[in-house]
Design an enzyme around this catalytic site. Structure first.
Site, short mmCIF file in Angstrom:
data_model
loop_
_atom_site.label_atom_id
_atom_site.label_comp_id
_atom_site.label_asym_id
_atom_site.label_seq_id
_atom_site.Cartn_x
_atom_site.Cartn_y
_atom_site.Cartn_z
N HIS A 172 -1.63 1.16 -4.10
CA HIS A 172 -2.02 2.38 -4.14
C HIS A 172 -1.14 3.39 -4.75
O HIS A 172 -1.12 4.66 -4.60
CB HIS A 172 -1.97 3.00 -2.69
CG HIS A 172 -3.09 2.46 -1.86
ND1 HIS A 172 -3.04 2.49 -0.30
CD2 HIS A 172 -4.40 1.71 -2.21
CE1 HIS A 172 -4.29 1.82 -0.10
NE2 HIS A 172 -4.83 1.31 -0.93
N CYS A 207 2.17 19.70 -17.42
CA CYS A 207 2.99 18.75 -18.16
C CYS A 207 3.31 19.93 -19.57
O CYS A 207 2.90 21.09 -19.51
CB CYS A 207 1.98 17.80 -18.87
SG CYS A 207 2.32 16.94 -20.28
N CYS A 221 0.18 13.20 -16.47
CA CYS A 221 -0.56 14.21 -16.91
C CYS A 221 -2.06 14.02 -17.21
O CYS A 221 -2.38 12.97 -17.90
CB CYS A 221 0.03 14.56 -18.21
SG CYS A 221 -1.07 15.93 -19.32
N GLN A 262 0.88 -1.15 0.07
CA GLN A 262 0.10 -0.05 0.00
C GLN A 262 0.86 1.10 0.04
O GLN A 262 0.49 2.29 -0.07
CB GLN A 262 -0.75 -0.02 1.25
CG GLN A 262 -1.92 -1.25 1.58
CD GLN A 262 -2.49 -1.23 2.83
OE1 GLN A 262 -3.22 -0.70 3.06
NE2 GLN A 262 -1.81 -2.18 3.53
N ASN A 263 2.34 0.98 0.14
CA ASN A 263 3.12 2.12 0.16
C ASN A 263 3.53 2.82 -1.07
O ASN A 263 3.35 2.16 -2.31
CB ASN A 263 4.39 1.68 1.09
CG ASN A 263 3.95 1.16 2.22
OD1 ASN A 263 2.93 1.40 2.85
ND2 ASN A 263 4.89 0.43 2.91
N VAL A 264 3.57 3.94 -1.19
CA VAL A 264 3.92 4.75 -2.35
C VAL A 264 5.31 5.29 -2.33
O VAL A 264 5.55 6.19 -3.27
CB VAL A 264 2.87 6.01 -2.53
CG1 VAL A 264 1.56 5.42 -2.69
CG2 VAL A 264 2.97 6.86 -1.29
N ASP A 265 6.32 4.83 -1.61
CA ASP A 265 7.36 5.31 -1.49
C ASP A 265 8.77 4.36 -2.18
O ASP A 265 9.83 4.83 -2.33
CB ASP A 265 7.93 5.31 -0.04
CG ASP A 265 7.69 3.83 0.70
OD1 ASP A 265 7.98 2.93 -0.22
OD2 ASP A 265 7.66 3.91 1.89
N CYS A 313 2.39 19.84 -22.31
CA CYS A 313 1.08 20.36 -23.25
C CYS A 313 0.41 20.94 -22.40
O CYS A 313 -0.88 21.32 -22.69
CB CYS A 313 0.46 18.91 -23.47
SG CYS A 313 -0.39 18.15 -22.15
P1 OAD Z 1 -1.66 3.10 9.27
O1 OAD Z 1 -1.03 4.56 9.41
O2 OAD Z 1 -3.08 3.00 9.12
O3 OAD Z 1 -1.14 1.69 9.82
C1 OAD Z 1 0.21 1.77 10.04
C2 OAD Z 1 0.69 0.14 10.99
O4 OAD Z 1 2.11 0.16 11.13
C3 OAD Z 1 -0.19 0.38 12.50
O5 OAD Z 1 -0.78 -0.90 12.51
C4 OAD Z 1 1.13 0.31 13.14
O6 OAD Z 1 0.93 -0.59 14.40
C5 OAD Z 1 2.20 -0.55 12.24
N1 OAD Z 1 3.48 -0.16 12.54
C6 OAD Z 1 4.16 1.03 13.01
N2 OAD Z 1 5.47 0.95 13.22
C7 OAD Z 1 5.77 -0.31 12.69
C8 OAD Z 1 7.13 -1.03 12.25
N3 OAD Z 1 8.23 -0.45 12.59
N4 OAD Z 1 7.07 -2.26 11.97
C9 OAD Z 1 5.81 -2.71 11.72
N5 OAD Z 1 4.55 -2.52 11.79
C10 OAD Z 1 4.54 -0.73 12.04
O7 OAD Z 1 -1.11 2.70 7.59
P2 OAD Z 1 -1.46 1.77 6.64
O8 OAD Z 1 -2.05 0.64 7.04
O9 OAD Z 1 -0.28 1.53 5.60
O10 OAD Z 1 -3.98 4.92 1.63
O11 OAD Z 1 -2.60 2.69 5.96
C11 OAD Z 1 -3.36 2.26 4.88
C12 OAD Z 1 -3.70 3.34 3.90
O12 OAD Z 1 -4.41 4.07 4.47
C13 OAD Z 1 -2.57 4.06 3.16
O13 OAD Z 1 -2.10 3.14 1.91
C14 OAD Z 1 -2.80 5.24 2.72
C15 OAD Z 1 -3.91 5.56 3.83
O14 OAD Z 1 -4.87 6.39 3.78
C16 OAD Z 1 -4.13 6.00 0.85
O15 OAD Z 1 -3.79 6.96 0.75
C17 OAD Z 1 -5.03 5.64 -0.26
#
Ligand code: OAD
Length: 246
Positions: free
Chosen positions: A118, A147, A126, A100-103, A149
């Site tokens: 994601h 862009c 563009c 789900q990461n964008v990095d 264009c």
């Molecule tokens: P969240 O911020 O919702 O959750 C982060 C999770 O990482 C939590 O469960 C933490 O306990 C855990 N965590 C923190 N540090 C950690 C570590 N060192 N090792 C392992 N786990 C750790 O982030 P996401 O679940 O990624 O979407 O969020 C999902 C989506 O919500 C994202 O992709 C983004 C956001 O809105 C969009 O922007 C479309």
């Protein structure tokens, strides 16, 4: 915890077909804040104001202001957790990472089969001609960037209110149905449809293993077991154990 690490390594060897679902906790040890933990990204940037597709169409400079702030974090480097997953792929066990990461940190760490559920913040697209721009090629001095264009560029990440890219969606669900073990790492598992992926794997008969310092809605429900801890510590330990078993 040591017992669970050994159990996970044994299960990975037995499963052979492993898929990982990763979230922002995966990159926390690279210095990128998660979204919902204390000090998380959404505390600073209300997603309704900065990350909804409707906002992008009415005030495209807003999301770009957030992306500009993310710029520093895009200089982050992969941590030992990313490197460990790349190693598990090289060992032949890990077939795909659904992130789900964008990095781009999984790719930087050497993982080759990465599904960007994601999208990716290191690209802009563009909205008029569809041309893609890599991060370094986008000037953020005047927002929104445009862009050649003159069309407005959109960050190539999925906004709230937007569909998941079709190919990423299909590939993720196919991988989840085929895997024998799913590692769910660093996600709060509350944002759908990504949060539904472990259930797809589980229903197809896979073992689901969580790695997270906190409990999530999957814990004791979808997950067969949870290893409570940081990805950057637990995953290298699993790799050490896999090497011992080899
Ligand atoms: P969240 O911020 O919702 O959750 C982060 C999770 O990482 C939590 O469960 C933490 O306990 C855990 N965590 C923190 N540090 C950690 C570590 N060192 N090792 C392992 N786990 C750790 O982030 P996401 O679940 O990624 O979407 O969020 C999902 C989506 O919500 C994202 O992709 C983004 C956001 O809105 C969009 O922007 C479309």
């Amino acid at each position: 915890m040591e017992d669970l690490i050994k159990r996970a390594a044994r299960d990975i060897v037995e499963a052979k077909k492993v898929v990982a679902l990763t979230g922002s906790g995966m990159s926390a040890e690279s210095g990128i804040p998660t979204f919902r933990d204390q000090g998380g990204f959404w505390e600073k940037y209300n997603p309704e104001v900065y990350a909804h597709i409707d906002v992008f169409f009415s005030q495209p400079e807003k999301p770009w202001q957030m992306v500009k702030a993310f710029d520093q974090q895009l200089k982050a480097k992969p941590n030992p957790g990313h490197l460990a997953l790349a190693e598990i792929e090289k060992m032949g066990f890990l077939k795909e990472i659904i992130t789900q990461n964008v990095d781009s940190l999984h790719q930087q760490a050497g993982s080759t089969e990465v599904i960007e559920f994601h999208g990716n913040l290191r690209r802009g697209v563009c909205l008029v001609c569809g041309k893609y721009y890599e991060w370094g090629k986008i000037s953020l001095e005047v927002l929104p960037p445009r862009c050649e264009c003159n069309g407005i560029l959109k960050p190539d990440a999925v906004f709230f209110g937007e569909q998941i890219p079709e190919e990423a969606f299909q590939r993720s669900y196919e991988a989840s149905r085929k895997c024998k073990l799913m590692l769910v790492i660093g996600t709060s598992a509350i944002v759908y449809p990504a949060a539904g992926i472990p259930q797809v794997a589980k229903q197809a008969g896979a073992v689901v293993v969580e790695i997270n310092p906190e409990k999530t809605p999957l814990t004791n429900f979808i997950s067969d077991y949870s290893i409570i801890g940081k990805a950057g510590i637990i995953l290298p330990e699993i790799v050490r154990e896999l090497k011992r078993l080899a």
